[in-house]
Each structure stands twice: as structure tokens, then as C-alpha cells.
Design a protein around this motif. Structure first.
Motif, mmCIF file in Angstrom:
data_model
loop_
_atom_site.group_PDB
_atom_site.id
_atom_site.type_symbol
_atom_site.label_atom_id
_atom_site.label_comp_id
_atom_site.label_asym_id
_atom_site.label_seq_id
_atom_site.Cartn_x
_atom_site.Cartn_y
_atom_site.Cartn_z
ATOM 1 N N GLU A 168 0.825 -1.211 0.000
ATOM 2 C CA GLU A 168 0.000 0.000 0.000
ATOM 3 C C GLU A 168 0.857 1.258 0.000
ATOM 4 N N GLY A 169 1.935 1.235 -0.794
ATOM 5 C CA GLY A 169 2.782 2.409 -0.936
ATOM 6 C C GLY A 169 3.773 2.632 0.189
ATOM 7 N N THR A 170 3.877 1.672 1.133
ATOM 8 C CA THR A 170 4.809 1.807 2.246
ATOM 9 C C THR A 170 5.955 0.816 2.080
ATOM 10 N N PHE A 171 7.182 1.342 2.102
ATOM 11 C CA PHE A 171 8.412 0.570 1.974
ATOM 12 C C PHE A 171 8.944 0.306 3.371
ATOM 13 N N LEU A 209 19.085 5.656 9.890
ATOM 14 C CA LEU A 209 18.563 5.025 8.680
ATOM 15 C C LEU A 209 17.908 3.685 8.994
ATOM 16 N N THR A 210 18.513 2.900 9.870
ATOM 17 C CA THR A 210 17.939 1.604 10.266
ATOM 18 C C THR A 210 16.563 1.800 10.881
ATOM 19 N N GLN A 211 16.436 2.768 11.772
ATOM 20 C CA GLN A 211 15.149 3.034 12.418
ATOM 21 C C GLN A 211 14.120 3.541 11.413
ATOM 22 N N LEU A 212 14.544 4.403 10.498
ATOM 23 C CA LEU A 212 13.641 4.913 9.467
ATOM 24 C C LEU A 212 13.099 3.765 8.625
ATOM 25 N N LEU A 213 13.969 2.856 8.203
ATOM 26 C CA LEU A 213 13.555 1.739 7.361
ATOM 27 C C LEU A 213 12.638 0.767 8.099
ATOM 28 N N ALA A 214 12.898 0.554 9.392
ATOM 29 C CA ALA A 214 12.063 -0.357 10.179
ATOM 30 C C ALA A 214 10.682 0.233 10.430
ATOM 31 N N THR A 215 10.611 1.564 10.567
ATOM 32 C CA THR A 215 9.337 2.235 10.812
ATOM 33 C C THR A 215 8.449 2.209 9.580
ATOM 34 N N GLY A 216 9.068 2.293 8.421
ATOM 35 C CA GLY A 216 8.311 2.308 7.162
ATOM 36 C C GLY A 216 8.250 3.706 6.596
ATOM 37 N N THR A 217 8.414 3.789 5.291
ATOM 38 C CA THR A 217 8.359 5.071 4.609
ATOM 39 C C THR A 217 7.423 4.962 3.418
ATOM 40 N N THR A 218 6.846 6.078 3.052
ATOM 41 C CA THR A 218 6.098 6.128 1.808
ATOM 42 C C THR A 218 7.130 6.101 0.686
ATOM 43 N N GLY A 273 10.086 7.948 -12.937
ATOM 44 C CA GLY A 273 11.206 7.836 -13.863
ATOM 45 C C GLY A 273 12.419 7.305 -13.135
ATOM 46 N N ASP A 274 13.480 8.107 -13.088
ATOM 47 C CA ASP A 274 14.716 7.708 -12.410
ATOM 48 C C ASP A 274 14.851 8.318 -11.020
ATOM 49 N N THR A 275 13.768 8.887 -10.491
ATOM 50 C CA THR A 275 13.785 9.515 -9.170
ATOM 51 C C THR A 275 12.998 8.675 -8.177
ATOM 52 N N LEU A 276 13.683 8.216 -7.150
ATOM 53 C CA LEU A 276 13.068 7.441 -6.077
ATOM 54 C C LEU A 276 12.934 8.359 -4.865
ATOM 55 N N THR A 277 11.790 8.309 -4.187
ATOM 56 C CA THR A 277 11.562 9.144 -3.011
ATOM 57 C C THR A 277 11.076 8.286 -1.854
ATOM 58 N N LEU A 278 11.695 8.466 -0.687
ATOM 59 C CA LEU A 278 11.251 7.841 0.551
ATOM 60 C C LEU A 278 10.863 8.955 1.508
ATOM 61 N N ALA A 279 9.686 8.867 2.099
ATOM 62 C CA ALA A 279 9.217 9.900 3.026
ATOM 63 C C ALA A 279 8.767 9.250 4.326
#
Length: 194
Positions: A130-133, A156-165, A170-176
Motif C-alpha cells: 500500500e505504498g509503504t516501503f 537510517l535503520t530506524q527509518l527503514l524499520a518504521t516504514g516510509t512512503t 522515472g529515475d527519481t526514487l523518493t522515501l518519506a
């Protein structure tokens, strides 16, 4: 008592505990060696820098509506097939100040993500739902670096474990960072390499 009967009798007392201890140590070494081999194989796969991209999924990216306040408007969440074989490097980070001279690199191989924020490489299986990485249980190399870079790895580890949108345009990836978390307002913008 004849010699052949003595040999078949199980040892008792200190001799028995010594044999049991040896067996336990041998088993522990075998289990440890197996775990080291498995971890090495995982790290080698995660460290691969394959620049080949997978064939695009015929269905295309799955549209999502994030609805998160403060998150950038991202309408297309990538699928693992969209990311397979891709390597991205951060071009901008808001909501967190990176250590001067450092950047975040994200590489994807199959269902494994590998990220580097200047010191250790974080890697593990990831999900996009559902759009969450999310990388729920990232493993890490264990190098000692300057404290600021090690703190950045932890962030970064905590951010990734929490989940990001997650969004791919194109060639631009965004994590929020997700709303209502300590990472609300954090946005990492990446550019595809190669």
C-alpha cells in the motif's frame, strides 16, 4: 571383566561430562560455521552491484494514495520488479542533516534492499505494501566508524524499520517518513545510477 565389554560400557562421571562437553562444542562449532556461511552468502548477494535491470512488469507500478500529511505527493509506488537491479544515490535529504561528505546509496536485488549511509551497509528483505516501503529486520556490517556516521546508520535503520512512503517517478526514487512517527517530515530523494 573382558576388555571388549569395558569398551562398550558408557563412561560415567567426569569422563562422561568431558565427552558430552566435546560433543556440545563440536555441534556448536558446526552450527556457527553454518550460520557464518549463510550470512556470508546473504551479504555477497546484497553487495552485488548488478546494473542490469529487470524487464518491466506488464501491469506497471501500482497507484497508491498515501493520504499522509506532510508527505510529498507520490502517486506511483514501485513494485519489486521496478526496483530489481537498480542502484540509487541520494540527491537531497530533508528532515535530517547528513554527515558532511556522505550520501545514502540504495541498491535492490530481488526482494533484498541494501543501503549505505557512509559507514556500514544495511541489508535485508523488504516489502512494499500500500505504498509503504519497510525493511523490518535489517542486518548490518559491523565496521567501526566515526560516531556521527554510526549515528547516521542507526537513524537510517530506524527509518527503514518504521516504514516510509515510497514513490518512483522515472529515475527519481523518493522515501518519506510516515506521519505520526519521529520521521514525519523526513524525505530522501534519490537518483538512479547508471
Amino acid at each position: 571383566m573382558p576388555w571388549n565389554l569395558l569398551r562398550r560400557t558408557a563412561p560415567t562421571g567426569p569422563a562422561r561430562s568431558l565427552r558430552t562437553d566435546r560433543r556440545a562444542r563440536r555441534t556448536a562449532r558446526a552450527v556457527t560455521a553454518g550460520a557464518v556461511l549463510a550470512a556470508s552468502a546473504t551479504m555477497l548477494g546484497a553487495c552485488s552491484n548488478s546494473q542490469e535491470s529487470a524487464a518491466p512488469d506488464a501491469s506497471g507500478p501500482a497507484p497508491t494514495a498515501t493520504g499522509q500529511e506532510g508527505a510529498p505527493a507520490m502517486t506511483d509506488a514501485p513494485t519489486p520488479a521496478d526496483l530489481d537491479g537498480a542502484v540509487f544515490t541520494s540527491t537531497a535529504v530533508t528532515g535530517h542533516e547528513l554527515v558532511p561528505g556522505s550520501a545514502i546509496e540504495a541498491a535492490f536485488q530481488g526482494d533484498t534492499a541494501s543501503l549505505h549511509a557512509g559507514c556500514n551497509r544495511l541489508f535485508g528483505g523488504y516489502t512494499i505494501a500500500e505504498g509503504t516501503f519497510t525493511v523490518p529486520q535489517a542486518a548490518s556490517t559491523m565496521m567501526a566508524c566515526e560516531p556521527a556516521l554510526m549515528d547516521q546508520d542507526q537513524w537510517l535503520t530506524q527509518l527503514l524499520a518504521t516504514g516510509t512512503t515510497i514513490g518512483l517517478d522515472g529515475d527519481t526514487l523518493t522515501l518519506a517518513g510516515a506521519a505520526g512517527t519521529p520521521f514525519d517530515g523526513t524525505v530522501i530523494t534519490f537518483a538512479r545510477q547508471g
